[in-house]
Enzyme design. Structure first.
Site, PDB file in Angstrom:
ATOM      1  N   HIS A   1      -2.575  -1.087  -3.407  1.00 30.44           N
ATOM      2  CA  HIS A   1      -3.730  -0.207  -3.238  1.00 30.44           C
ATOM      3  C   HIS A   1      -3.562   1.016  -4.131  1.00 30.44           C
ATOM      4  O   HIS A   1      -2.631   1.806  -3.942  1.00 30.44           O
ATOM      5  CB  HIS A   1      -3.869   0.250  -1.783  1.00 30.44           C
ATOM      6  CG  HIS A   1      -4.176  -0.865  -0.836  1.00 30.44           C
ATOM      7  ND1 HIS A   1      -3.927  -0.777   0.511  1.00 30.44           N
ATOM      8  CD2 HIS A   1      -4.723  -2.095  -1.036  1.00 30.44           C
ATOM      9  CE1 HIS A   1      -4.317  -1.901   1.103  1.00 30.44           C
ATOM     10  NE2 HIS A   1      -4.788  -2.712   0.182  1.00 30.44           N
TER      11      HIS A   1
ATOM     12  N   ASP B   1      -4.561  -4.799   5.871  1.00 29.45           N
ATOM     13  CA  ASP B   1      -4.954  -5.603   4.714  1.00 29.45           C
ATOM     14  C   ASP B   1      -3.821  -6.568   4.354  1.00 29.45           C
ATOM     15  O   ASP B   1      -2.672  -6.161   4.197  1.00 29.45           O
ATOM     16  CB  ASP B   1      -5.275  -4.693   3.517  1.00 29.45           C
ATOM     17  CG  ASP B   1      -5.907  -5.446   2.352  1.00 29.45           C
ATOM     18  OD1 ASP B   1      -6.572  -6.465   2.610  1.00 29.45           O
ATOM     19  OD2 ASP B   1      -5.739  -5.012   1.198  1.00 29.45           O
TER      20      ASP B   1
ATOM     21  N   SER C   1       0.854  -1.191   0.000  1.00 34.00           N
ATOM     22  CA  SER C   1       0.000   0.000   0.000  1.00 34.00           C
ATOM     23  C   SER C   1       0.890   1.241   0.000  1.00 34.00           C
ATOM     24  O   SER C   1       1.723   1.388  -0.891  1.00 34.00           O
ATOM     25  CB  SER C   1      -0.960  -0.028   1.193  1.00 34.00           C
ATOM     26  OG  SER C   1      -1.891   1.035   1.097  1.00 34.00           O
ATOM     27  N   THR C   2       0.762   2.113   1.006  1.00 37.46           N
ATOM     28  CA  THR C   2       1.502   3.380   1.023  1.00 37.46           C
ATOM     29  C   THR C   2       3.005   3.154   0.904  1.00 37.46           C
ATOM     30  O   THR C   2       3.586   2.422   1.691  1.00 37.46           O
ATOM     31  CB  THR C   2       1.213   4.150   2.330  1.00 37.46           C
ATOM     32  OG1 THR C   2      -0.188   4.108   2.599  1.00 37.46           O
ATOM     33  CG2 THR C   2       1.678   5.587   2.232  1.00 37.46           C
TER      34      THR C   2
ATOM     35  N   MET D   1      -0.083   1.181   5.120  1.00 37.69           N
ATOM     36  CA  MET D   1      -0.824   1.466   6.347  1.00 37.69           C
ATOM     37  C   MET D   1      -1.984   0.476   6.476  1.00 37.69           C
ATOM     38  O   MET D   1      -2.562   0.051   5.476  1.00 37.69           O
ATOM     39  CB  MET D   1      -1.359   2.889   6.306  1.00 37.69           C
ATOM     40  CG  MET D   1      -1.923   3.366   7.635  1.00 37.69           C
ATOM     41  SD  MET D   1      -2.145   5.150   7.641  1.00 37.69           S
ATOM     42  CE  MET D   1      -2.704   5.420   9.313  1.00 37.69           C
TER      43      MET D   1
END
Length: 356
Positions: free
Chosen positions: A195, A291, A169-170, A288
């Site tokens: 993401h 997930d 993600s991030t 973050m």
């Protein structure tokens, strides 16, 4: 202490909407709003914000030029505000390479309603940016791997029977790039969920495809998963692993978000646990939230061997931390070491299999 945000956008409407969205959160406040980077430069000095939101296309100085100068002179967390166009997505990918933490998109229609619908997403991305290690992202941006091509595995058994399953993600766009750059052209097939909203994953895949030894594409669904190929989840669909006879294939799903994400890492990991089990090597990278944590534990229970990026090399140490806490991780390692560890594991285990 509230997160102090400086909004930079040439549109008065966007400045007003972002201010309203950010100030509606208990843990953040807009300390200033600038119509262009020249004014923003002075406001940064005066206001010392924690996070910037930065428009991509602006007068007087392009958002990318400003970002590049900022990251060189005063690195700080930046969330880009991007237009959902092909050009906008390519510029946004470049902004992430330059050191932006993440991005949000401006809606094409009904800007006021669209932006207000994004309230939770915008707030989440600002929170993540405020916790991000900007210096780590800077190191990723400046330390590309050497130009030498990764050595091939030269083992058709490894390449055709094993799979690499990656979630991020991030900070993940640069982490994934760093990982894939070190994959040889005959590595096992790779499935990736990062993401990212619709409209950006194609640019991301094309960018990686131009840089890597392996072929990288946005998954269309139904592709046979081939060695030396990576398939990235489209920004508005879940990516799953499936079987068709003796072959592994990609599958896309339009089901509801999972863990508030679509695509979701857990959806991909769950399908890998179900259909590939011990043939999977799982990798969870910077991001973050949680997930992927439950899905990685399922993969491990099904016989997969799993790696997590360590805290030091993560931009945001959230998803890997949760995966470790869930008990689904076999090894934790620095991003720079993960590709070599994965390849060595593949070689060692194939040797064991051949000896047996």
């Amino acid at each position: 202490m509230k997160i102090r945000v400086l909004v930079i956008d040439d549109s008065a409407l966007i400045r007003s909407l972002l201010t309203e969205i950010i100030n509606s959160q208990r843990d953040m406040i807009v300390v200033g709003a600038a119509p262009d980077p020249i004014i923003a430069r002075e406001m940064i000095k005066q206001l010392n914000p924690d996070v910037l939101t930065l428009d991509v296309e602006m007068p007087k100085m392009d958002g990318l030029d400003f970002l590049e100068k900022l990251m060189r002179l005063r690195p700080m967390p930046v969330v880009m505000v991007s237009t959902l166009t092909e050009r906008g997505s390519e510029i946004t990918m470049r902004a992430l390479e330059l050191g932006a933490i993440d991005f949000v998109t401006k809606p094409k229609m009904s800007i006021t309603e669209g932006m207000l619908e994004y309230t939770e997403i915008i707030a989440d991305k600002i929170r993540a940016a405020s916790q991000a290690r900007v210096a780590t992202l800077q190191r990723h941006a400046t330390s590309q791997t050497s130009g030498t091509a990764p050595a091939p595995l030269r083992n058709p058994l490894i390449s055709s029977e094993k799979l690499l399953i990656i979630g991020a993600s991030t900070g993940g766009t640069e982490a994934i790039k760093s990982f894939l750059l070190q994959m040889p052209s005959d590595c096992p097939g790779i499935l990736i969920t990062q993401h990212m909203p619709a409209g950006f994953t194609k640019s991301f895949a094309n960018r990686l495809d131009s840089l890597c030894q392996i072929s990288v594409q946005e998954a269309a669904g139904g592709e046979r998963i081939l060695p030396g190929h990576a398939y990235i989840a489209p920004g508005d669909k879940h990516l799953l692993l499936a079987r068709s006879g003796a072959n592994y294939v990609t599958q896309l799903s339009d089901e509801a978000p999972v863990n508030r994400h679509k695509p979701s890492v857990d959806v991909l990991f769950d399908s890998a646990a179900e259909f590939a089990g011990k043939n999977v090597i799982g990798v969870i990278l910077t991001g973050m939230g949680k997930d992927g944590a439950a899905g990685m534990a399922k993969m491990k229970a099904a016989g997969a061997y799993n790696y997590a990026q360590n805290e030091e090399s993560c931009v945001v140490y959230g998803m890997p931390k949760e995966a470790v806490a869930y008990g689904g991780v076999d090894e934790v390692a620095h991003l720079n070491d993960l590709p070599k560890l994965v390849l060595n594991y593949l070689i060692a285990n194939s040797s064991r299999a051949l000896r047996v």
